[in-house]
Design a protein around this motif. Sequence first.
Motif, PDB file in Angstrom:
ATOM      1  N   LEU A  52       0.829  -1.199   0.000  1.00  0.00           N
ATOM      2  CA  LEU A  52       0.000   0.000   0.000  1.00  0.00           C
ATOM      3  C   LEU A  52       0.875   1.265   0.000  1.00  0.00           C
ATOM      4  O   LEU A  52       0.587   2.234  -0.738  1.00  0.00           O
ATOM      5  N   VAL A  53       1.949   1.260   0.791  1.00  0.00           N
ATOM      6  CA  VAL A  53       2.858   2.415   0.827  1.00  0.00           C
ATOM      7  C   VAL A  53       3.503   2.612  -0.531  1.00  0.00           C
ATOM      8  O   VAL A  53       3.630   3.760  -1.036  1.00  0.00           O
ATOM      9  N   ARG A  54       3.934   1.526  -1.151  1.00  0.00           N
ATOM     10  CA  ARG A  54       4.537   1.631  -2.484  1.00  0.00           C
ATOM     11  C   ARG A  54       3.542   2.238  -3.487  1.00  0.00           C
ATOM     12  O   ARG A  54       3.888   3.087  -4.303  1.00  0.00           O
ATOM     13  N   LYS A  55       2.298   1.776  -3.382  1.00  0.00           N
ATOM     14  CA  LYS A  55       1.287   2.267  -4.315  1.00  0.00           C
ATOM     15  C   LYS A  55       1.021   3.761  -4.114  1.00  0.00           C
ATOM     16  O   LYS A  55       0.945   4.532  -5.084  1.00  0.00           O
ATOM     17  N   ILE A  56       0.903   4.178  -2.855  1.00  0.00           N
ATOM     18  CA  ILE A  56       0.641   5.593  -2.572  1.00  0.00           C
ATOM     19  C   ILE A  56       1.821   6.452  -3.018  1.00  0.00           C
ATOM     20  O   ILE A  56       1.643   7.549  -3.597  1.00  0.00           O
ATOM     21  N   ALA A  57       3.038   5.974  -2.788  1.00  0.00           N
ATOM     22  CA  ALA A  57       4.219   6.753  -3.189  1.00  0.00           C
ATOM     23  C   ALA A  57       4.317   6.881  -4.694  1.00  0.00           C
ATOM     24  O   ALA A  57       4.822   7.893  -5.221  1.00  0.00           O
ATOM     25  N   ALA A  58       3.828   5.869  -5.405  1.00  0.00           N
ATOM     26  CA  ALA A  58       3.931   5.915  -6.862  1.00  0.00           C
ATOM     27  C   ALA A  58       2.824   6.712  -7.511  1.00  0.00           C
ATOM     28  O   ALA A  58       2.903   7.057  -8.695  1.00  0.00           O
ATOM     29  N   LEU A 126       8.290  -5.277   9.513  1.00  0.00           N
ATOM     30  CA  LEU A 126       8.737  -5.707   8.197  1.00  0.00           C
ATOM     31  C   LEU A 126       9.474  -4.549   7.548  1.00  0.00           C
ATOM     32  O   LEU A 126       9.009  -3.403   7.563  1.00  0.00           O
ATOM     33  N   ARG A 127      10.653  -4.838   7.028  1.00  0.00           N
ATOM     34  CA  ARG A 127      11.469  -3.816   6.370  1.00  0.00           C
ATOM     35  C   ARG A 127      11.501  -4.110   4.879  1.00  0.00           C
ATOM     36  O   ARG A 127      11.659  -5.272   4.476  1.00  0.00           O
ATOM     37  N   ALA A 128      11.335  -3.029   4.067  1.00  0.00           N
ATOM     38  CA  ALA A 128      11.325  -3.200   2.614  1.00  0.00           C
ATOM     39  C   ALA A 128      11.883  -1.946   1.946  1.00  0.00           C
ATOM     40  O   ALA A 128      11.951  -0.874   2.555  1.00  0.00           O
ATOM     41  N   VAL A 129      12.279  -2.081   0.718  1.00  0.00           N
ATOM     42  CA  VAL A 129      12.793  -0.958  -0.095  1.00  0.00           C
ATOM     43  C   VAL A 129      11.914  -0.868  -1.341  1.00  0.00           C
ATOM     44  O   VAL A 129      11.716  -1.882  -2.033  1.00  0.00           O
ATOM     45  N   ALA A 130      11.393   0.354  -1.597  1.00  0.00           N
ATOM     46  CA  ALA A 130      10.516   0.567  -2.752  1.00  0.00           C
ATOM     47  C   ALA A 130      11.179   1.549  -3.719  1.00  0.00           C
ATOM     48  O   ALA A 130      11.636   2.621  -3.315  1.00  0.00           O
ATOM     49  N   GLN A 131      11.248   1.141  -4.975  1.00  0.00           N
ATOM     50  CA  GLN A 131      11.761   2.020  -6.023  1.00  0.00           C
ATOM     51  C   GLN A 131      10.578   2.811  -6.611  1.00  0.00           C
ATOM     52  O   GLN A 131       9.706   2.227  -7.244  1.00  0.00           O
ATOM     53  N   VAL A 132      10.569   4.128  -6.354  1.00  0.00           N
ATOM     54  CA  VAL A 132       9.467   4.989  -6.816  1.00  0.00           C
ATOM     55  C   VAL A 132       9.997   5.926  -7.915  1.00  0.00           C
ATOM     56  O   VAL A 132      10.995   6.624  -7.692  1.00  0.00           O
ATOM     57  N   PRO A 133       9.346   5.906  -9.084  1.00  0.00           N
ATOM     58  CA  PRO A 133       9.801   6.805 -10.155  1.00  0.00           C
ATOM     59  C   PRO A 133       9.758   8.271  -9.694  1.00  0.00           C
ATOM     60  O   PRO A 133       8.763   8.721  -9.131  1.00  0.00           O
ATOM     61  N   GLY A 134      10.802   8.978  -9.876  1.00  0.00           N
ATOM     62  CA  GLY A 134      10.887  10.388  -9.518  1.00  0.00           C
ATOM     63  C   GLY A 134      11.297  10.616  -8.074  1.00  0.00           C
ATOM     64  O   GLY A 134      11.630  11.737  -7.688  1.00  0.00           O
ATOM     65  N   ALA A 135      11.222   9.565  -7.242  1.00  0.00           N
ATOM     66  CA  ALA A 135      11.588   9.734  -5.830  1.00  0.00           C
ATOM     67  C   ALA A 135      12.751   8.851  -5.440  1.00  0.00           C
ATOM     68  O   ALA A 135      13.315   9.005  -4.354  1.00  0.00           O
ATOM     69  N   GLY A 136      13.088   7.928  -6.285  1.00  0.00           N
ATOM     70  CA  GLY A 136      14.207   7.041  -5.983  1.00  0.00           C
ATOM     71  C   GLY A 136      13.787   5.928  -5.025  1.00  0.00           C
ATOM     72  O   GLY A 136      12.621   5.535  -4.965  1.00  0.00           O
ATOM     73  N   ALA A 137      14.768   5.461  -4.283  1.00  0.00           N
ATOM     74  CA  ALA A 137      14.513   4.347  -3.365  1.00  0.00           C
ATOM     75  C   ALA A 137      13.971   4.863  -2.045  1.00  0.00           C
ATOM     76  O   ALA A 137      14.526   5.803  -1.465  1.00  0.00           O
ATOM     77  N   LEU A 138      12.897   4.245  -1.588  1.00  0.00           N
ATOM     78  CA  LEU A 138      12.327   4.575  -0.278  1.00  0.00           C
ATOM     79  C   LEU A 138      12.517   3.388   0.673  1.00  0.00           C
ATOM     80  O   LEU A 138      12.229   2.242   0.333  1.00  0.00           O
ATOM     81  N   ARG A 139      13.017   3.701   1.877  1.00  0.00           N
ATOM     82  CA  ARG A 139      13.174   2.669   2.913  1.00  0.00           C
ATOM     83  C   ARG A 139      11.919   2.680   3.773  1.00  0.00           C
ATOM     84  O   ARG A 139      11.611   3.659   4.435  1.00  0.00           O
ATOM     85  N   ILE A 140      11.219   1.553   3.769  1.00  0.00           N
ATOM     86  CA  ILE A 140       9.929   1.452   4.452  1.00  0.00           C
ATOM     87  C   ILE A 140      10.073   0.496   5.631  1.00  0.00           C
ATOM     88  O   ILE A 140      10.560  -0.631   5.482  1.00  0.00           O
ATOM     89  N   VAL A 141       9.635   0.941   6.794  1.00  0.00           N
ATOM     90  CA  VAL A 141       9.576   0.096   7.996  1.00  0.00           C
ATOM     91  C   VAL A 141       8.153   0.155   8.518  1.00  0.00           C
ATOM     92  O   VAL A 141       7.646   1.247   8.822  1.00  0.00           O
ATOM     93  N   VAL A 142       7.498  -0.981   8.559  1.00  0.00           N
ATOM     94  CA  VAL A 142       6.139  -1.058   9.077  1.00  0.00           C
ATOM     95  C   VAL A 142       6.116  -2.041  10.242  1.00  0.00           C
ATOM     96  O   VAL A 142       6.926  -2.965  10.319  1.00  0.00           O
ATOM     97  N   GLY A 143       5.214  -1.812  11.153  1.00  0.00           N
ATOM     98  CA  GLY A 143       5.071  -2.691  12.312  1.00  0.00           C
ATOM     99  C   GLY A 143       3.653  -2.690  12.811  1.00  0.00           C
ATOM    100  O   GLY A 143       2.864  -1.808  12.488  1.00  0.00           O
ATOM    101  N   MET A 144       3.310  -3.696  13.636  1.00  0.00           N
ATOM    102  CA  MET A 144       1.981  -3.759  14.204  1.00  0.00           C
ATOM    103  C   MET A 144       2.049  -4.315  15.611  1.00  0.00           C
ATOM    104  O   MET A 144       2.890  -5.179  15.933  1.00  0.00           O
TER     105      MET A 144
END
Length: 466
Positions: A52-58, A126-144
């Motif tokens: 969801l974060v990747r989608k919103i960032a893109a 959960l840790r992940a890296v998202a490649q977003v066009p125009g923003a480059g790589a985003l480091r995402i850390v989510v938890g619950m």
Amino acid sequence: MKARLSLTARLTILFSLSSAVVLLGLGVLIWLAMDSHFADEDYAVLDDNVRLVRKIAAEGPMASLPQRLGQALEHHPGFVAEVRNADGQRVYATHGFDFGPAQAVATAAQRDTFAWEQRGQAYRGLRAVAQVPGAGALRIVVGMDTALHAHFMQAFRKSLAFYTALAALASGLLGWWAARRGLAPLRTMASRARTVTAHKLDERMPVEAVPVEMADLAATLNAMLARLQDDFRRLSEFSSDLAHELRTPITNLMTQTDVVLSQPRDAAKYREVLASNAEELQRLARMVSDMLFLAKMEHGITLPSAEPITLEQEVAALFDFYDALAEDKGVQLRQRGSGRITGDRLMVRRALSNLLSNALRHATAGKPIMVTIVPRAQAGADAVDIVVENEGETIPPEFVPSLFDRFSRADKSRARPESDGTGLGLAITQAIMAAHGGAIAAESIAGRTRFVLTFRARREQDIVRT
């Protein structure tokens, strides 16, 4: 004295412990499986949030990303997130939450998934890296927050402990009932055994009514009781026979002595009575000596000496000794065969002498007594048979098995024969054969009686000495 647990109590305890261990192990497996299942569900939800974060960032410009993430993520209770750009600058973070421990754990563990605790709460992340066009790589850390699952698991552990204890108690009660029912045949056997006394040896264990595991024990006990009953019967008969054998000469001694002392007698009469008493005393002495010999043989079956014995020579020597008695009875002594054994010479001679004396006592006048020596093979080993055979009155078949009992007589009236035998000769012969590792057998058919001595051939060093 330390109290001992009954077999029922031991089986109950073991069954309860076994059930508790099995149930506890099963409960731990279920608990671990549920915890793993909840972890998989949590990480699956976190993975959806990362997407969801990747989608919103893109979908929009970088400048409005914090606002868009806040609107999308702040409606998820217990969910936290942090997003950083390629330069490490924070783009978005859940308000009022410190992601320092989460970042440290993620960096140190170098894993996509991780868990940590903060402010007394447990989190999965959960840790992940998202490649977003125009923003480059985003480091995402989510938890619950896993408080809901932790609360459920804690309640489950309490329930598991309660039901495990309850099941162990129920298993113990069922185990006690099963053990008591299963051991009921043992209690029956014990009650039967308590009824066995010296006057009631005919009681037997219920072989058919017990389980197969106890049937062998019951059969063994029955065999033991049968042996005891037979031995007790023989002991009672022996005591009765011994009393009779001792009473007769003692009565004779007392009667003759009382008669001779009732009035003055001349010297010749006294000498006559004393000579008669001496004969009775000699009979008693022989009986006591034979009894002591039997007791020694039965309590320690050993040979005083061992040497090679030529059997035909021993038989010939005995023929010379009994020749006069055989001539008086009109009986011929015959011998055939030859053989050698290793044993005690005096014992072997005594065994043969007892058989010859018995044969002379019962042989028909004019009929021969035959002694046959037969070497043969027995069960793969060398053996020698000595057969003493005579013609005379047939021994009743029902009496043959008891011929070798002490004071055994075919005449149940116990009338003393003309000989001065004590009734122990065949019992002594059997004891001598047992000491030599051999056997004795008897048969009487159609007026012909045979006694067979079987010596197993042994080396001199194999003989046990006192």
